[in-house]
Design a protein around this motif. Structure first.
Motif, PDB file in Angstrom:
ATOM      1  N   CYS A 354       5.281 -12.379   6.342  1.00 25.13           N
ATOM      2  CA  CYS A 354       6.280 -11.594   5.618  1.00 25.13           C
ATOM      3  C   CYS A 354       6.194 -11.863   4.124  1.00 25.13           C
ATOM      4  N   TYR A 355       6.012 -13.131   3.765  1.00 30.76           N
ATOM      5  CA  TYR A 355       5.891 -13.476   2.352  1.00 30.76           C
ATOM      6  C   TYR A 355       4.639 -12.832   1.745  1.00 30.76           C
ATOM      7  N   GLN A 356       3.554 -12.843   2.510  1.00 29.33           N
ATOM      8  CA  GLN A 356       2.335 -12.202   2.019  1.00 29.33           C
ATOM      9  C   GLN A 356       2.513 -10.687   1.873  1.00 29.33           C
ATOM     10  N   GLN A 357       3.343 -10.113   2.727  1.00 33.84           N
ATOM     11  CA  GLN A 357       3.646  -8.691   2.602  1.00 33.84           C
ATOM     12  C   GLN A 357       4.422  -8.407   1.322  1.00 33.84           C
ATOM     13  N   ILE A 358       5.294  -9.340   0.933  1.00 29.98           N
ATOM     14  CA  ILE A 358       5.995  -9.180  -0.338  1.00 29.98           C
ATOM     15  C   ILE A 358       4.991  -9.166  -1.489  1.00 29.98           C
ATOM     16  N   MET A 359       3.983 -10.022  -1.415  1.00 26.84           N
ATOM     17  CA  MET A 359       2.931 -10.003  -2.432  1.00 26.84           C
ATOM     18  C   MET A 359       2.215  -8.650  -2.439  1.00 26.84           C
ATOM     19  N   ARG A 360       2.059  -8.083  -1.264  1.00 25.34           N
ATOM     20  CA  ARG A 360       1.395  -6.772  -1.175  1.00 25.34           C
ATOM     21  C   ARG A 360       2.274  -5.683  -1.797  1.00 25.34           C
ATOM     22  N   ILE A 361       3.586  -5.791  -1.590  1.00 20.19           N
ATOM     23  CA  ILE A 361       4.502  -4.845  -2.231  1.00 20.19           C
ATOM     24  C   ILE A 361       4.366  -4.931  -3.744  1.00 20.19           C
ATOM     25  N   GLN A 362       4.313  -6.148  -4.257  1.00 18.05           N
ATOM     26  CA  GLN A 362       4.130  -6.334  -5.697  1.00 18.05           C
ATOM     27  C   GLN A 362       2.862  -5.641  -6.182  1.00 18.05           C
ATOM     28  N   GLU A 363       1.778  -5.926  -5.495  1.00 21.63           N
ATOM     29  CA  GLU A 363       0.476  -5.375  -5.891  1.00 21.63           C
ATOM     30  C   GLU A 363       0.481  -3.854  -5.861  1.00 21.63           C
ATOM     31  N   GLN A 364       0.988  -3.282  -4.784  1.00 18.49           N
ATOM     32  CA  GLN A 364       0.923  -1.833  -4.616  1.00 18.49           C
ATOM     33  C   GLN A 364       1.892  -1.108  -5.548  1.00 18.49           C
ATOM     34  N   THR A 365       3.025  -1.712  -5.828  1.00 19.09           N
ATOM     35  CA  THR A 365       3.982  -1.084  -6.739  1.00 19.09           C
ATOM     36  C   THR A 365       3.423  -1.033  -8.150  1.00 19.09           C
ATOM     37  N   VAL A 366       2.873  -2.133  -8.618  1.00 18.11           N
ATOM     38  CA  VAL A 366       2.293  -2.161  -9.959  1.00 18.11           C
ATOM     39  C   VAL A 366       1.109  -1.193 -10.058  1.00 18.11           C
ATOM     40  N   ALA A 367       0.251  -1.208  -9.056  1.00 17.21           N
ATOM     41  CA  ALA A 367      -0.935  -0.350  -9.099  1.00 17.21           C
ATOM     42  C   ALA A 367      -0.561   1.132  -9.099  1.00 17.21           C
ATOM     43  N   ALA A 368       0.422   1.504  -8.292  1.00 18.55           N
ATOM     44  CA  ALA A 368       0.796   2.916  -8.179  1.00 18.55           C
ATOM     45  C   ALA A 368       1.503   3.437  -9.413  1.00 18.55           C
ATOM     46  N   THR A 369       2.213   2.565 -10.127  1.00 19.56           N
ATOM     47  CA  THR A 369       3.019   3.020 -11.256  1.00 19.56           C
ATOM     48  C   THR A 369       2.380   2.732 -12.612  1.00 19.56           C
ATOM     49  N   LEU A 370       1.319   1.948 -12.635  1.00 24.03           N
ATOM     50  CA  LEU A 370       0.695   1.554 -13.898  1.00 24.03           C
ATOM     51  C   LEU A 370       0.222   2.737 -14.744  1.00 24.03           C
TER      52      LEU A 370
END
Length: 477
Positions: A354-370
């Protein structure tokens, strides 16, 4: 001559200007706000702790400072409320939970210290639902907090009392906290201007993954004024950002040439309803007409990411719940008990996933909105739901199906504001969420202020003079 109600409803910016030129009195403002509170609090239920005598003394001290030309700071004399999980020395903190023994802090939180150092007149501590894990005003300790727009409608949560106070005219400045939408959800359901700042922008005394504090106000300029105070450094928060000289008052800029994404599908949870999508699209069209490049943003969250974020929170709350005595557990809101029990006996390997999924949320949110300067989206997929309902969607497995637009920005640390952009056919507010790149809090507030200045008349809140609608306990939606 100003009435008590109009005096209480003034913006913080207007109040400070009036204090400075001696056309307004901090004592008169305080007393006017207290009159509004006395008239509405029995229905709204926004306060946990309130001491009008002490806050009046603070207003008297402010008046003396203004008379001497020696204000303490930019909000000297302005009424302020603080959410009950923001520590105030000697004031019990219950976290909205009847099963938990209130903690009595020995020191002020950084937020409280900055407000007092700036001369803010603290009216009291506002309520929240159990452990802050509900997006409503339902609490086992406090009962139900209700919307000033209609007593049958939710305030949203978990900054429920702060939101009710802001929309209800309890003065202009209110501080909430947000770990998945708890500032912005009251923002959308109450028609407010809010900001969940960049992670670390406002120092906390209890930092946690995704947690931020920020303003709930009626105007963007007031939110910016409060950010000027709250963003001052404090070494107690080891996760806070380095001090930065930001001119929070520099809001009057144009948006031409910006690249703005528009996202109306969160990719998880329940889909946004037609009225919400239409209101956000109208806001985007206004930006486009001003010379903004507008492009669609595809979903970057998934059902699995949202599920694992929810499970991570369930495990955390289960640990809190199981630490209670058997008798104390009986006092916790049954909905919260049922929710957190799903976090019992979850293997450590799954928690790590679950914690690693939070890291994935971080990564995907930044990448999609950058690629974008800003992203516009719904704040929530629906407008305000019944006040006595703990969550917007009550079906099994749907607990967090309303935070697909908000929670990603908590995890990525990006700033996100709300501004009212319309109303449903039955009069419920709809807020557009405006998010930005990491650390660009000022850019987000500037865009919010631009939209606030240029939005159509039909999107402008006309704050209720009383608390209309259903009788207490009656469902209206």
């Amino acid at each position: 001559m100003l009435t008590e109600q109009s005096l209480a409803a003034m913006s913080a910016v207007e109040m400070v200007a009036g204090f400075a030129d001696r056309t307004l009195s901090p004592i008169d403002v305080h007393d006017a706000v207290q009159s509004v509170i006395e008239a509405r609090e029995s229905v709204l239920n926004a306060f946990w702790v309130r001491d009008p005598d002490e806050s009046r003394k603070a207003a008297q001290a402010s008046e003396a400072r203004w008379a001497a030309g020696e204000p303490l700071g930019p909000i000297d004399g302005v009424p302020v409320t603080l959410k009950e999980n923001v520590a105030r020395r000697g004031v019990p903190m219950s976290s909205g939970n009847a099963g938990a023994e209130p903690v009595v802090p020995e020191a002020d939180a950084p937020i409280t210290a900055r407000v007092l150092e700036s001369g803010g007149v603290v009216l009291g501590s506002t309520v929240m639902p159990d452990w802050g894990m509900l997006s409503s005003g339902v609490s086992s300790r406090h009962g139900i907090t209700r919307s000033p727009w209609n007593s049958g409608w939710t305030t949203g949560g978990s900054s429920s009392g702060a939101g009710a106070a802001a929309a209800g005219g309890y003065g202009p400045l209110h501080v909430g906290t947000d770990i998945g939408g708890s500032i912005r959800l009251p923002g959308t359901w109450l028609g407010l201007a809010t900001l969940k700042p960049s992670y670390g922008r406002i120092p906390l005394d209890a930092p946690y993954q995704g947690r931020c504090a920020g303003p709930l106000t009626r105007t963007v300029a007031d939110a910016a004024l409060l950010m000027r105070v709250l963003s001052q450094p404090d070494p107690r928060d080891w996760s806070s950002l380095p001090p930065q000289d930001i001119d929070w008052s520099a809001l009057d800029v144009e948006v031409r040439g910006l690249r703005v994404g528009v996202q109306v599908d969160a990719g998880c949870g329940e889909p946004a309803d037609a009225e919400t999508v239409a209101a956000v699209r109208r806001a985007a069209e206004l930006f486009e007409a001003a010379g903004v490049v507008v492009e669609p943003v595809e979903p970057f969250m998934t059902r699995d990411l949202l599920h694992d974020l929810d499970l991570f929170w369930r495990v955390r709350s289960w640990n809190d719940f199981r630490a209670l005595t058997p008798e104390a557990r009986q006092r916790v809101l049954p909905y919260i008990v049922q929710w957190c029990q799903e976090g019992a006996d979850v293997p450590g390997t799954k928690v790590l996933q679950c914690y690693q999924q939070i890291m994935r949320i971080q990564e995907q949110t930044v990448a999609a909105t950058l690629p974008y300067d800003l992203v516009l989206s719904p704040t929530a997929p629906v407008a305000a739901f019944p006040a006595d309902q703990p969550m917007p969607f009550m079906g099994n497995g749907k607990t967090m199906h309303h935070i697909g637009f908000t929670a990603p920005y908590n995890m990525s640390g990006q700033p996100a504001a709300t501004v009212n952009c319309g109303f449903t056919t039955d009069g419920r507010p709809i807020g557009v969420q405006i998010s930005g790149r990491r650390f660009d809090d000022l850019g987000v507030l500037r865009a919010a202020a631009w939209y606030e200045r240029n939005r159509p008349a039909g999107a402008v809140p006309h704050w209720p003079d009383s608390v209309p609608g259903a009788q207490v306990g009656e469902r209206t939606t």
